[in-house]
Design a protein around this motif. Structure first.
Motif, PDB file in Angstrom:
ATOM      1  N   PHE A  99       0.831  -1.192   0.000  1.00  0.00           N
ATOM      2  CA  PHE A  99       0.000   0.000   0.000  1.00  0.00           C
ATOM      3  C   PHE A  99       0.867   1.245   0.000  1.00  0.00           C
ATOM      4  O   PHE A  99       2.040   1.201   0.347  1.00  0.00           O
ATOM      5  N   VAL A 100       0.255   2.355  -0.442  1.00  0.00           N
ATOM      6  CA  VAL A 100       0.920   3.656  -0.493  1.00  0.00           C
ATOM      7  C   VAL A 100      -0.038   4.685   0.075  1.00  0.00           C
ATOM      8  O   VAL A 100      -1.236   4.666  -0.206  1.00  0.00           O
ATOM      9  N   PHE A 101       0.511   5.586   0.860  1.00  0.00           N
ATOM     10  CA  PHE A 101      -0.207   6.765   1.355  1.00  0.00           C
ATOM     11  C   PHE A 101       0.547   7.977   0.832  1.00  0.00           C
ATOM     12  O   PHE A 101       1.774   8.031   0.947  1.00  0.00           O
ATOM     13  N   ALA A 102      -0.149   8.941   0.238  1.00  0.00           N
ATOM     14  CA  ALA A 102       0.539  10.104  -0.331  1.00  0.00           C
ATOM     15  C   ALA A 102      -0.282  11.369  -0.146  1.00  0.00           C
ATOM     16  O   ALA A 102      -1.512  11.318  -0.076  1.00  0.00           O
ATOM     17  N   PHE A 103       0.436  12.480  -0.072  1.00  0.00           N
ATOM     18  CA  PHE A 103      -0.215  13.787  -0.049  1.00  0.00           C
ATOM     19  C   PHE A 103       0.666  14.768  -0.797  1.00  0.00           C
ATOM     20  O   PHE A 103       1.856  14.519  -1.010  1.00  0.00           O
ATOM     21  N   ALA A 104       0.068  15.875  -1.218  1.00  0.00           N
ATOM     22  CA  ALA A 104       0.806  16.902  -1.948  1.00  0.00           C
ATOM     23  C   ALA A 104       0.917  18.151  -1.081  1.00  0.00           C
ATOM     24  O   ALA A 104       0.001  18.486  -0.334  1.00  0.00           O
ATOM     25  N   GLU A 105       2.048  18.801  -1.190  1.00  0.00           N
ATOM     26  CA  GLU A 105       2.291  20.030  -0.452  1.00  0.00           C
ATOM     27  C   GLU A 105       2.556  21.140  -1.461  1.00  0.00           C
ATOM     28  O   GLU A 105       3.329  20.952  -2.403  1.00  0.00           O
ATOM     29  N   GLU A 106       1.919  22.270  -1.257  1.00  0.00           N
ATOM     30  CA  GLU A 106       2.069  23.372  -2.193  1.00  0.00           C
ATOM     31  C   GLU A 106       3.477  23.948  -2.157  1.00  0.00           C
ATOM     32  O   GLU A 106       4.179  23.855  -1.147  1.00  0.00           O
ATOM     33  N   GLN A 107       3.866  24.556  -3.261  1.00  0.00           N
ATOM     34  CA  GLN A 107       5.176  25.184  -3.386  1.00  0.00           C
ATOM     35  C   GLN A 107       5.399  26.153  -2.227  1.00  0.00           C
ATOM     36  O   GLN A 107       4.486  26.862  -1.813  1.00  0.00           O
ATOM     37  N   ASN A 108       6.631  26.144  -1.694  1.00  0.00           N
ATOM     38  CA  ASN A 108       6.982  27.023  -0.581  1.00  0.00           C
ATOM     39  C   ASN A 108       8.420  27.477  -0.778  1.00  0.00           C
ATOM     40  O   ASN A 108       9.355  26.782  -0.382  1.00  0.00           O
ATOM     41  N   GLU A 109       8.582  28.623  -1.385  1.00  0.00           N
ATOM     42  CA  GLU A 109       9.922  29.126  -1.696  1.00  0.00           C
ATOM     43  C   GLU A 109      10.739  29.405  -0.444  1.00  0.00           C
ATOM     44  O   GLU A 109      11.973  29.317  -0.468  1.00  0.00           O
ATOM     45  N   ASP A 110      10.094  29.720   0.675  1.00  0.00           N
ATOM     46  CA  ASP A 110      10.808  30.003   1.915  1.00  0.00           C
ATOM     47  C   ASP A 110      11.551  28.778   2.445  1.00  0.00           C
ATOM     48  O   ASP A 110      12.592  28.914   3.090  1.00  0.00           O
ATOM     49  N   VAL A 111      11.031  27.601   2.182  1.00  0.00           N
ATOM     50  CA  VAL A 111      11.662  26.362   2.659  1.00  0.00           C
ATOM     51  C   VAL A 111      12.895  26.038   1.821  1.00  0.00           C
ATOM     52  O   VAL A 111      13.874  25.493   2.306  1.00  0.00           O
ATOM     53  N   GLY A 112      12.837  26.354   0.535  1.00  0.00           N
ATOM     54  CA  GLY A 112      13.965  26.089  -0.360  1.00  0.00           C
ATOM     55  C   GLY A 112      13.939  24.673  -0.909  1.00  0.00           C
ATOM     56  O   GLY A 112      12.965  23.933  -0.747  1.00  0.00           O
ATOM     57  N   GLY A 113      15.029  24.274  -1.549  1.00  0.00           N
ATOM     58  CA  GLY A 113      15.148  22.944  -2.136  1.00  0.00           C
ATOM     59  C   GLY A 113      14.040  22.655  -3.126  1.00  0.00           C
ATOM     60  O   GLY A 113      13.604  23.546  -3.855  1.00  0.00           O
ATOM     61  N   ILE A 114      13.563  21.409  -3.137  1.00  0.00           N
ATOM     62  CA  ILE A 114      12.523  21.048  -4.101  1.00  0.00           C
ATOM     63  C   ILE A 114      11.212  21.775  -3.810  1.00  0.00           C
ATOM     64  O   ILE A 114      10.387  21.923  -4.702  1.00  0.00           O
ATOM     65  N   TYR A 115      11.032  22.253  -2.581  1.00  0.00           N
ATOM     66  CA  TYR A 115       9.807  22.974  -2.230  1.00  0.00           C
ATOM     67  C   TYR A 115       9.740  24.330  -2.927  1.00  0.00           C
ATOM     68  O   TYR A 115       8.670  24.839  -3.206  1.00  0.00           O
ATOM     69  N   ALA A 116      10.880  24.907  -3.233  1.00  0.00           N
ATOM     70  CA  ALA A 116      10.925  26.180  -3.948  1.00  0.00           C
ATOM     71  C   ALA A 116      10.663  25.993  -5.442  1.00  0.00           C
ATOM     72  O   ALA A 116      10.269  26.933  -6.130  1.00  0.00           O
ATOM     73  N   GLU A 117      10.854  24.774  -5.925  1.00  0.00           N
ATOM     74  CA  GLU A 117      10.721  24.491  -7.360  1.00  0.00           C
ATOM     75  C   GLU A 117       9.286  24.216  -7.793  1.00  0.00           C
ATOM     76  O   GLU A 117       8.986  24.220  -8.980  1.00  0.00           O
ATOM     77  N   GLY A 118       8.403  23.928  -6.855  1.00  0.00           N
ATOM     78  CA  GLY A 118       7.013  23.627  -7.200  1.00  0.00           C
ATOM     79  C   GLY A 118       6.356  22.778  -6.130  1.00  0.00           C
ATOM     80  O   GLY A 118       6.933  22.503  -5.077  1.00  0.00           O
ATOM     81  N   ASP A 119       5.124  22.354  -6.410  1.00  0.00           N
ATOM     82  CA  ASP A 119       4.394  21.490  -5.482  1.00  0.00           C
ATOM     83  C   ASP A 119       5.148  20.176  -5.316  1.00  0.00           C
ATOM     84  O   ASP A 119       5.787  19.701  -6.251  1.00  0.00           O
ATOM     85  N   VAL A 120       5.082  19.611  -4.109  1.00  0.00           N
ATOM     86  CA  VAL A 120       5.823  18.391  -3.794  1.00  0.00           C
ATOM     87  C   VAL A 120       4.849  17.278  -3.409  1.00  0.00           C
ATOM     88  O   VAL A 120       3.955  17.493  -2.589  1.00  0.00           O
ATOM     89  N   VAL A 121       5.014  16.111  -4.010  1.00  0.00           N
ATOM     90  CA  VAL A 121       4.248  14.925  -3.636  1.00  0.00           C
ATOM     91  C   VAL A 121       5.096  14.129  -2.652  1.00  0.00           C
ATOM     92  O   VAL A 121       6.260  13.830  -2.921  1.00  0.00           O
ATOM     93  N   HIS A 122       4.511  13.827  -1.491  1.00  0.00           N
ATOM     94  CA  HIS A 122       5.143  12.978  -0.475  1.00  0.00           C
ATOM     95  C   HIS A 122       4.452  11.621  -0.544  1.00  0.00           C
ATOM     96  O   HIS A 122       3.222  11.557  -0.467  1.00  0.00           O
ATOM     97  N   ALA A 123       5.210  10.552  -0.677  1.00  0.00           N
ATOM     98  CA  ALA A 123       4.625   9.217  -0.780  1.00  0.00           C
ATOM     99  C   ALA A 123       5.326   8.274   0.190  1.00  0.00           C
ATOM    100  O   ALA A 123       6.546   8.344   0.370  1.00  0.00           O
ATOM    101  N   TYR A 124       4.538   7.393   0.793  1.00  0.00           N
ATOM    102  CA  TYR A 124       5.021   6.440   1.789  1.00  0.00           C
ATOM    103  C   TYR A 124       4.482   5.069   1.428  1.00  0.00           C
ATOM    104  O   TYR A 124       3.277   4.910   1.237  1.00  0.00           O
ATOM    105  N   ALA A 125       5.365   4.087   1.326  1.00  0.00           N
ATOM    106  CA  ALA A 125       4.970   2.749   0.871  1.00  0.00           C
ATOM    107  C   ALA A 125       5.336   1.685   1.893  1.00  0.00           C
ATOM    108  O   ALA A 125       6.292   1.835   2.656  1.00  0.00           O
TER     109      ALA A 125
END
Length: 142
Positions: A99-125
């Motif tokens: 099984f997989v559980f996932a959620f998306a997090e909106e872009q956050n330039e203040d955090v930096g890294g991939i979060y500054a580049e756009g929305d981020v999908v977090h997935a857990y398997a």
């Protein structure tokens, strides 16, 4: 026309969660009425609260507790959320996502890294071997 799954994977549904349940883990044909039939299982996209409750009902584990345990080990989860490469796999062993559980997090330039580049999908398997692992990526790169 896009469906809930495509919108989620594009990062357009940050209030929702996605659940993949493998046929080998849960065999209940009724699940298809709530999501999309994909190879080897069903992928469901629902609002966050209902999704966390559905995840707990299907797996017996609270979603955020599972995510917390899985984030300690990075692996590869397919950007379609229905398969992955278990980091504990060695030659000759059979591993498959249960099984997989996932959620998306909106872009956050203040955090930096991939979060500054756009929305981020977090997935857990969770793998058939019992290993829980995580992955994350920019939705625009999926």
């Amino acid at each position: 026309m896009t469906n809930a799954r495509e919108e989620f994977l594009a990062g357009e549904r940050p209030d929702d969660v996605a659940l993949f349940l493998a046929d080998s883990y849960v065999s209940d044909d009724r699940l298809e009425q709530f999501g999309d039939r994909v190879e080897d299982g069903v992928l469901i996209v629902v609002d966050g609260e209902r999704g966390r409750s559905a995840f707990q009902a299907a797996t017996g584990t609270q979603a955020m507790e599972f995510a917390k345990s899985a984030m300690d080990l990075e692996g590869e989860i397919d950007d379609e959320l229905s398969s992955g490469d278990c980091p504990e796999a060695t030659d000759g062993e059979e591993h498959a996502v249960q099984f997989v559980f996932a959620f998306a997090e909106e872009q956050n330039e203040d955090v930096g890294g991939i979060y500054a580049e756009g929305d981020v999908v977090h997935a857990y398997a969770k793998c058939t071997c019992g290993t829980a692992y995580s992955d994350r990526w920019n939705a625009t790169n999926a």
